[in-house]
Design a protein around this motif. Structure first.
Motif, PDB file in Angstrom:
ATOM      1  N   ILE A 299       4.129  16.138  15.868  1.00 52.38           N
ATOM      2  CA  ILE A 299       4.868  17.222  15.209  1.00 52.38           C
ATOM      3  C   ILE A 299       4.275  18.587  15.528  1.00 52.38           C
ATOM      4  N   LYS A 300       2.959  18.649  15.762  1.00 50.39           N
ATOM      5  CA  LYS A 300       2.237  19.885  16.126  1.00 50.39           C
ATOM      6  C   LYS A 300       2.251  20.930  15.012  1.00 50.39           C
ATOM      7  N   ALA A 301       2.401  20.500  13.787  1.00 54.80           N
ATOM      8  CA  ALA A 301       2.405  21.441  12.672  1.00 54.80           C
ATOM      9  C   ALA A 301       1.960  20.721  11.409  1.00 54.80           C
ATOM     10  N   PRO A 302       0.747  20.977  10.919  1.00 45.26           N
ATOM     11  CA  PRO A 302       0.274  20.307   9.705  1.00 45.26           C
ATOM     12  C   PRO A 302       1.017  20.810   8.479  1.00 45.26           C
ATOM     13  N   SER A 303       1.181  19.928   7.510  1.00 42.59           N
ATOM     14  CA  SER A 303       1.807  20.311   6.244  1.00 42.59           C
ATOM     15  C   SER A 303       1.299  19.374   5.164  1.00 42.59           C
ATOM     16  N   LEU A 304       1.604  19.706   3.921  1.00 43.28           N
ATOM     17  CA  LEU A 304       1.159  18.902   2.788  1.00 43.28           C
ATOM     18  C   LEU A 304       2.051  17.686   2.558  1.00 43.28           C
ATOM     19  N   SER A 305       3.059  17.512   3.376  1.00 44.14           N
ATOM     20  CA  SER A 305       3.941  16.346   3.236  1.00 44.14           C
ATOM     21  C   SER A 305       4.337  15.803   4.597  1.00 44.14           C
ATOM     22  N   LEU A 306       3.442  15.878   5.556  1.00 40.87           N
ATOM     23  CA  LEU A 306       3.780  15.553   6.943  1.00 40.87           C
ATOM     24  C   LEU A 306       4.270  14.119   7.102  1.00 40.87           C
ATOM     25  N   VAL A 307       3.529  13.148   6.553  1.00 43.20           N
ATOM     26  CA  VAL A 307       3.844  11.739   6.785  1.00 43.20           C
ATOM     27  C   VAL A 307       4.471  11.080   5.560  1.00 43.20           C
ATOM     28  N   GLU A 308       4.518  11.782   4.443  1.00 41.29           N
ATOM     29  CA  GLU A 308       5.066  11.210   3.209  1.00 41.29           C
ATOM     30  C   GLU A 308       6.468  10.625   3.392  1.00 41.29           C
ATOM     31  N   PRO A 309       7.384  11.306   4.111  1.00 43.00           N
ATOM     32  CA  PRO A 309       8.741  10.737   4.247  1.00 43.00           C
ATOM     33  C   PRO A 309       8.785   9.430   5.031  1.00 43.00           C
TER      34      PRO A 309
ATOM     35  N   ASP B  83       0.846  -1.190   0.000  1.00 44.47           N
ATOM     36  CA  ASP B  83       0.000   0.000   0.000  1.00 44.47           C
ATOM     37  C   ASP B  83       0.881   1.239   0.000  1.00 44.47           C
ATOM     38  N   LEU B  84       1.098   1.802  -1.168  1.00 46.56           N
ATOM     39  CA  LEU B  84       1.938   2.983  -1.314  1.00 46.56           C
ATOM     40  C   LEU B  84       1.171   4.275  -1.092  1.00 46.56           C
ATOM     41  N   SER B  85      -0.102   4.178  -0.742  1.00 45.25           N
ATOM     42  CA  SER B  85      -0.903   5.383  -0.536  1.00 45.25           C
ATOM     43  C   SER B  85      -1.009   5.775   0.939  1.00 45.25           C
ATOM     44  N   VAL B  86      -0.470   4.953   1.854  1.00 45.66           N
ATOM     45  CA  VAL B  86      -0.706   5.214   3.275  1.00 45.66           C
ATOM     46  C   VAL B  86      -0.063   6.513   3.745  1.00 45.66           C
ATOM     47  N   GLY B  87       1.098   6.876   3.184  1.00 45.94           N
ATOM     48  CA  GLY B  87       1.719   8.140   3.558  1.00 45.94           C
ATOM     49  C   GLY B  87       0.842   9.319   3.169  1.00 45.94           C
ATOM     50  N   THR B  88       0.281   9.256   1.967  1.00 44.64           N
ATOM     51  CA  THR B  88      -0.623  10.310   1.505  1.00 44.64           C
ATOM     52  C   THR B  88      -1.897  10.346   2.335  1.00 44.64           C
ATOM     53  N   ILE B  89      -2.464   9.182   2.610  1.00 43.64           N
ATOM     54  CA  ILE B  89      -3.703   9.121   3.391  1.00 43.64           C
ATOM     55  C   ILE B  89      -3.490   9.699   4.792  1.00 43.64           C
ATOM     56  N   ALA B  90      -2.377   9.336   5.422  1.00 43.27           N
ATOM     57  CA  ALA B  90      -2.080   9.860   6.758  1.00 43.27           C
ATOM     58  C   ALA B  90      -1.905  11.377   6.723  1.00 43.27           C
ATOM     59  N   THR B  91      -1.244  11.873   5.682  1.00 40.87           N
ATOM     60  CA  THR B  91      -1.038  13.314   5.545  1.00 40.87           C
ATOM     61  C   THR B  91      -2.363  14.029   5.342  1.00 40.87           C
ATOM     62  N   ILE B  92      -3.239  13.461   4.509  1.00 43.42           N
ATOM     63  CA  ILE B  92      -4.554  14.063   4.275  1.00 43.42           C
ATOM     64  C   ILE B  92      -5.340  14.146   5.578  1.00 43.42           C
ATOM     65  N   SER B  93      -5.364  13.071   6.335  1.00 41.21           N
ATOM     66  CA  SER B  93      -6.127  13.064   7.594  1.00 41.21           C
ATOM     67  C   SER B  93      -5.594  14.103   8.564  1.00 41.21           C
ATOM     68  N   SER B  94      -4.269  14.201   8.673  1.00 39.20           N
ATOM     69  CA  SER B  94      -3.694  15.174   9.606  1.00 39.20           C
ATOM     70  C   SER B  94      -4.008  16.604   9.178  1.00 39.20           C
ATOM     71  N   PHE B  95      -3.906  16.890   7.873  1.00 41.67           N
ATOM     72  CA  PHE B  95      -4.151  18.250   7.389  1.00 41.67           C
ATOM     73  C   PHE B  95      -5.623  18.625   7.504  1.00 41.67           C
ATOM     74  N   VAL B  96      -6.494  17.693   7.132  1.00 43.40           N
ATOM     75  CA  VAL B  96      -7.933  17.955   7.247  1.00 43.40           C
ATOM     76  C   VAL B  96      -8.314  18.159   8.702  1.00 43.40           C
ATOM     77  N   MET B  97      -7.773  17.344   9.594  1.00 36.27           N
ATOM     78  CA  MET B  97      -8.057  17.482  11.014  1.00 36.27           C
ATOM     79  C   MET B  97      -7.689  18.870  11.516  1.00 36.27           C
ATOM     80  N   ALA B  98      -6.464  19.313  11.227  1.00 33.64           N
ATOM     81  CA  ALA B  98      -5.982  20.594  11.737  1.00 33.64           C
ATOM     82  C   ALA B  98      -6.783  21.767  11.193  1.00 33.64           C
ATOM     83  N   THR B  99      -7.217  21.678   9.939  1.00 36.54           N
ATOM     84  CA  THR B  99      -7.947  22.792   9.334  1.00 36.54           C
ATOM     85  C   THR B  99      -9.435  22.773   9.637  1.00 36.54           C
ATOM     86  N   GLN B 100      -9.966  21.637  10.073  1.00 38.59           N
ATOM     87  CA  GLN B 100     -11.380  21.552  10.386  1.00 38.59           C
ATOM     88  C   GLN B 100     -11.685  21.873  11.849  1.00 38.59           C
TER      89      GLN B 100
END
Length: 324
Positions: free
Chosen positions: A242-252, A76-93
């Motif tokens: 990390i306490k800071a959302p970003s568009l590449s938070l979990v990708e690395p 599953d190569l999408s998990v980094g993206t999925i985790a990043t999306i959830s973190s960013f959506v959470m912080a902005t919502q």
């Protein structure tokens, strides 16, 4: 003394390692900790142990997605993206909908992307690598579009996530309150449930499983939906850490998560692996990262050594634990 008698202890040791593959991993982890203490005396203390566990936990959770999918011969190569999306959506919502609603809203795209992966792999018969790579790219694009609509609303990390991600009591991070039940549930699912046995069966021989009446598409649909949900929860934990959302938070952390599963003994060809091994693999990678950093090796050389060491450890481990 005959040759057979001389080889007896070696054969027994290899059989023992085959039956208990996590043992050499624990020994390797202990050796790395000792080596780190030798390189930098005094570094292995209560604070270091707490921080190591704290950073290894989200990696182990993300690696669980790889363990589960690799058991079926997929990835599953999408998990980094999925985790990043959830973190960013959470912080902005959080500023818009409140904490409780933001958690639910953040996990919805994670679950839906997982379902899409399951549909593509199980029903459309797209190879998991291609399917999850494609959904990951689509997810990143959607996240960039989403950012334009919420850029003016700001972001906020809930206090409970910061407490869960960064807090500790002595050497015990608060994140263990989430991870221990999670790890127990995954281990129990793989060892004691029909769903877990189906994952091993599909990875060992998918055609034979289908002839036995297993509806593979249903298993894949549930598997990748579960993987997406786990990745989403991991993204929330990373946000608290990390306490800071970003568009590449979990990708690395995507490739280290794959490495943790492989080092932990999960076969990329399916049918073999344990989550307990993956947990130790995540700890090994975390300690190894600390060791290379402490040695003040340049970034490029550090990445090179990191990759070489992972390959060497995996090759030796498989050699020690393969069936005789």
């Amino acid at each position: 003394m005959t040759v057979a008698a001389a080889e007896g202890p070696a054969i027994r040791i290899k059989r023992f390692l085959s039956e208990y593959p996590v043992v050499p991993l624990i020994l390797l982890l202990a050796a790395l900790v000792v080596a780190l203490e030798v390189i930098r005396p005094g570094i292995v203390n209560e604070r270091w142990i707490a921080n190591t566990i704290k950073f290894a936990i989200p990696l182990a959770m993300l690696a669980s997605c790889q363990t589960l999918t690799m058991l079926t011969g997929g990835i599953d190569l999408s998990v980094g993206t999925i985790a990043t999306i959830s973190s960013f959506v959470m912080a902005t919502q959080v500023p818009l909908a409140g904490t409780a609603s933001a958690v639910v809203i953040a996990l919805v795209p994670a679950f839906l992307l997982g379902l899409v992966n399951g549909f593509g792999v199980g029903i459309c018969r797209v190879h998991p690598l291609i399917m999850t790579l494609g959904t990951g790219l689509i997810g990143i694009g959607c996240l960039q579009v989403y950012q334009r609509f919420v850029i003016a609303t700001g972001s906020e990390v809930p206090d409970f996530l910061a407490w869960l991600g960064t807090g500790r009591i002595w050497i015990l991070p608060h994140s263990l309150l989430l991870f221990v039940p999670f790890a127990v549930a995954v281990v129990f699912m793989l060892r004691r449930t029909g769903f877990g046995r189906l994952l091993y069966a599909l990875g060992d021989n998918e055609n034979a499983s289908r002839l036995s009446g297993v509806r593979g598409w249903q298993v894949f649909l549930a598997l990748y939906a579960l993987s997406g949900l786990i990745a989403g929860i991991t993204g929330l934990l990373y946000l608290g850490l990390i306490k800071a959302p970003s568009l590449s938070l979990v990708e690395p952390r995507l490739l280290p998560a794959v490495a943790a599963a492989v080092i932990g003994g999960t076969s990329i060809f399916g049918g073999r692996g344990t989550y307990s091994g993956t947990i130790v693999g995540a700890l090994i990678l975390t300690v190894l990262t600390t060791m290379l950093t402490v040695m003040q090796i340049p970034e490029g050389t550090r990445r090179l050594l990191f990759g070489v060491i992972i390959l060497a450890v995996t090759a030796i481990y498989l050699r020690l634990t393969e069936e005789s």
